[in-house]
Design an enzyme around this catalytic site. Structure first.
Site, short mmCIF file in Angstrom:
data_model
loop_
_atom_site.label_atom_id
_atom_site.label_comp_id
_atom_site.label_asym_id
_atom_site.label_seq_id
_atom_site.Cartn_x
_atom_site.Cartn_y
_atom_site.Cartn_z
N LYS A 73 9.22 29.82 33.84
CA LYS A 73 10.13 28.84 34.42
C LYS A 73 10.36 27.65 33.47
O LYS A 73 9.73 27.56 32.43
CB LYS A 73 9.60 28.39 35.78
CG LYS A 73 9.42 29.56 36.76
CD LYS A 73 10.74 30.27 37.08
CE LYS A 73 10.57 31.69 37.56
NZ LYS A 73 10.09 31.88 38.89
C1 LIG Z 1 9.77 32.86 39.94
C2 LIG Z 1 10.49 32.93 41.22
C3 LIG Z 1 9.82 32.87 42.45
C4 LIG Z 1 8.32 32.97 42.59
O1 LIG Z 1 7.60 32.02 41.98
P1 LIG Z 1 6.07 32.31 41.62
O2 LIG Z 1 5.57 30.99 41.17
O3 LIG Z 1 6.05 33.36 40.56
O4 LIG Z 1 5.39 32.78 42.87
C5 LIG Z 1 10.55 32.81 43.62
N1 LIG Z 1 11.89 32.82 43.59
C6 LIG Z 1 12.58 32.90 42.44
C7 LIG Z 1 14.07 32.89 42.50
C8 LIG Z 1 11.90 33.00 41.22
O5 LIG Z 1 12.59 33.12 40.08
#
Ligand SMILES: *Cc1c(COP(=O)(O)O)cnc(C)c1O
Length: 354
Positions: free
Chosen positions: A174
């Site tokens: 992210k």
């Molecule tokens: C990465 C992601 C998640 C989940 O986040 P985590 O921290 O990996 O649990 C949820 N929704 C979207 C759209 C994502 O890209």
């Protein structure tokens, strides 16, 4: 990761502090993150998915309820609805950007609807003005999955300040990472105490352990002091990284607007994206993908539309807007690692045609 000479001494000090679980460093990270987005009511989690599941519980979603959501997202968005025992109902997306369309959400509301879950796909804010107005009309809570949208803005305010619950993810890929982790920004401070219990086995950690009554199911969802320490440091180094995502995104917006057979995404005037990745819409998408790959340029679909997974089979319905978007979308990198030379090369390769 933040520079090693800054990160490693602070990491070493927390690792050998005798307090590596959930403690002051987590509270400190929550406060710093809250100050960054302009919402002081933040709870930290060990993943974005955990934060999303907790948001659904705090929103009152339970077994047999319906949650209106989008199939154009990463799987965790909709798996969290299943974790809460509820049923995802797909509203359709705007074919110009893959985000939920407010009119389609309105058509999905039923007596069993308990919440609306909105994703800012690729970092482009969904039309929150129309969606929150609609939610208010039906008395429904809005939960934003802002895993792609840290640093994005809507109507002049940071994402994280518009709805009842906004989830951020700090997993490896992210805008900002704590290795793994998540944050839930809440509108109503009255939900925070329950949120803290839900993330820690249903136990109120402020009360003496033997005096506490566990009266609802809780989970092991808390963040720990080690990842929170990483998060607090990462926040200090975030602004230039975010600025580079946005600068690259705008560069591609300008470059691709005039390209035949190609269009950038479009969004409402109140939205200011943070460009997690860059989505182009191409008439001959597969041809463009082959062309980019042949020139060593990363490209992908990133996500399978969630309505194609068998675990969501019972949610099946026609989604013409999504059909259109899914046939044309292609994602290319626009993150902080894409430098001037790389972005010029990408636009030049695309301008040659395919
Ligand atoms: C990465 C992601 C998640 C989940 O986040 P985590 O921290 O990996 O649990 C949820 N929704 C979207 C759209 C994502 O890209």
């Amino acid at each position: 990761m933040a520079p090693r000479e800054v990160l490693l001494p602070r990491l070493e000090s927390v690792l050998y502090s005798g307090q590596i679980g959930e403690g002051d460093a987590v509270v400190d990270f929550e406060q710093r993150f809250g100050a960054t987005i302009g919402n002081p009511h933040c709870l930290a989690f060990n993943s974005g998915t955990a934060a999303l599941h907790t948001a659904l519980i705090l929103a009152g979603v339970g077994a047999g309820d319906e949650v209106i959501t989008t199939a154009m997202t990463a799987e965790p968005t909709n798996l969290a609805i299943l974790h809460a025992g509820a049923h995802p109902v797909w509203a359709d997306v705007d074919p110009g950007n893959g985000n939920l369309n407010a009119g389609s959400i309105a058509a999905c509301v039923s007596p069993r609807t308990r919440a609306i879950l909105v994703v800012h796909y690729g970092g482009i804010p969904a039309p929150l003005g129309a969606i929150n107005a609609l939610a208010a009309r039906y008395g429904l809570p809005v939960i934003e999955d802002a895993a792609h949208a840290l640093g994005a803005r809507y109507a002049g305010q940071a994402i994280g300040t518009h709805s009842d619950f906004v989830m951020f993810s700090f997993q490896a890929i992210k805008h900002m990472t704590t290795v793994d982790g998540g944050m839930l920004a809440c509108r109503d401070p009255a939900v925070l105490a329950r949120g803290r219990r839900v993330r820690w086995f249903g136990i109120d950690r402020a009360a003496p352990r033997t005096a506490v009554d566990v009266h609802e199911v809780g989970y092991k969802y808390h963040m720990n002091n080690v990842t929170a320490t990483i998060g607090a440091i990462q926040l200090e180094y975030l602004p230039p990284l975010l600025a580079r995502h946005i600068d690259n995104g705008r560069y591609f917006d300008r470059a691709f607007g005039a390209e035949a057979g190609l269009s950038p995404c479009l969004w409402d005037a109140a939205a200011a994206p943070s460009y997690w990745f860059y989505t182009v819409l191409a008439d001959d998408r597969d041809g463009l993908a082959r062309h980019l790959s042949a020139h060593g340029i990363a490209n992908s679909l990133a996500h399978r539309r969630n309505d194609q997974h068998s675990v969501f089979r019972s949610s099946q319905r026609d989604l013409p807007g999504l059909d259109n978007f899914y046939a044309k979308m292609l994602h290319i990198p626009c993150g902080w690692w894409v430098d001037d030379e790389a972005r010029a090369y990408i636009t030049e390769v695309i301008a040659r045609g395919w």
